[in-house]
Write an enzyme that holds these catalytic residues in place. Sequence first.
Site, PDB file in Angstrom:
ATOM      1  CB  SER A   1      -0.876  -0.011   1.395  1.00  0.00           C
ATOM      2  OG  SER A   1      -0.081   0.196   2.617  1.00  0.00           O
TER       3      SER A   1
ATOM      4  CB  ILE B   1       5.495   5.277  -0.142  1.00  0.00           C
ATOM      5  CG1 ILE B   1       4.776   6.649   0.399  1.00  0.00           C
ATOM      6  CG2 ILE B   1       6.792   5.287  -0.688  1.00  0.00           C
ATOM      7  CD1 ILE B   1       5.917   7.359   1.475  1.00  0.00           C
TER       8      ILE B   1
ATOM      9  CE1 TYR C   1       6.669   6.816  11.340  1.00  0.00           C
ATOM     10  CE2 TYR C   1       6.761   9.375  11.418  1.00  0.00           C
ATOM     11  CZ  TYR C   1       6.721   7.860  10.616  1.00  0.00           C
ATOM     12  OH  TYR C   1       6.819   8.124   9.449  1.00  0.00           O
TER      13      TYR C   1
ATOM     14  CE  LYS D   1       9.679   6.057  10.094  1.00  0.00           C
ATOM     15  NZ  LYS D   1       9.805   5.137   8.830  1.00  0.00           N
TER      16      LYS D   1
END
Length: 264
Positions: free
Chosen positions: A16, A18, A154, A158
């Site tokens: 799904s 990107i 998150y 990252k």
Amino acid sequence: MKRIGDKTIWITGASSGIGEALTYELSKLGCSLVISSRNEAQLRTIKNKCTYPEQVHMLCLELDDYQGMDDVVLKAISFYGQIDILINNAGISQRSLIANTDIEVYKKLMDTNYLGTVALTKAILPHFIKQGKGQFVTVTSVMGKFGSPYRSGYCAAKHALHGFFDVLRMEHEKDGILVTLICPGFVNTNIAKNALTGSGLKQLSNDHATVNGLDPTVFAIKMIQAIREQKFEAYIGKKEILGVYLKRFLPKLLHRVVLKSEVR
């Protein structure tokens, strides 16, 4: 790298968003593809919609299954005999305040977004070293460069990816290995719907910023150009990417801007 159509590319998180858009665009260019996610049925649907479905192999992947990575990598290599580019795209987001977030949610975010990506990268690294070339393309986020409320775990994962892949680039440049970090802003995908809440359940609702983000196909085309140009980092989005530069030069101003934005 001017040409990309003759490359063998492995895309994680391809079912799904990107990853799906990248699959279609890279197939149009004639690339040999390996596409991975947990959802085999959705992978099959995407494969069949590609320009050259005969050049697309599916490979189910549980990113947080660290022990199984060596076998998964051997399977991926077996399809074409080599992998030229690994696109680390799979991941999950978060929408919860720190005070309301269970520690198990942080563990899930780190296992999937950071440690799973690191494990897969380490598993394929010997293959890249042996063939004397290879490119890691890792999708992080502008949240890997600065923070925003409701995304603490998150953002942490990252940020960690940036640290790891910056060092990998330094250590293995001598082996012909390239690293490109892709930092999306808001992209109109289901990432907000699938984001984990403080209890670990999915949010199941979208948000204004995501809905009004870049179209995934537009994003994929820009990302492919960054891969071609072998960029160290690429920031792809709308006005939110300005936050990267504000963080570097005017961090207190960025703090005020983010708080006023009320982004969820």
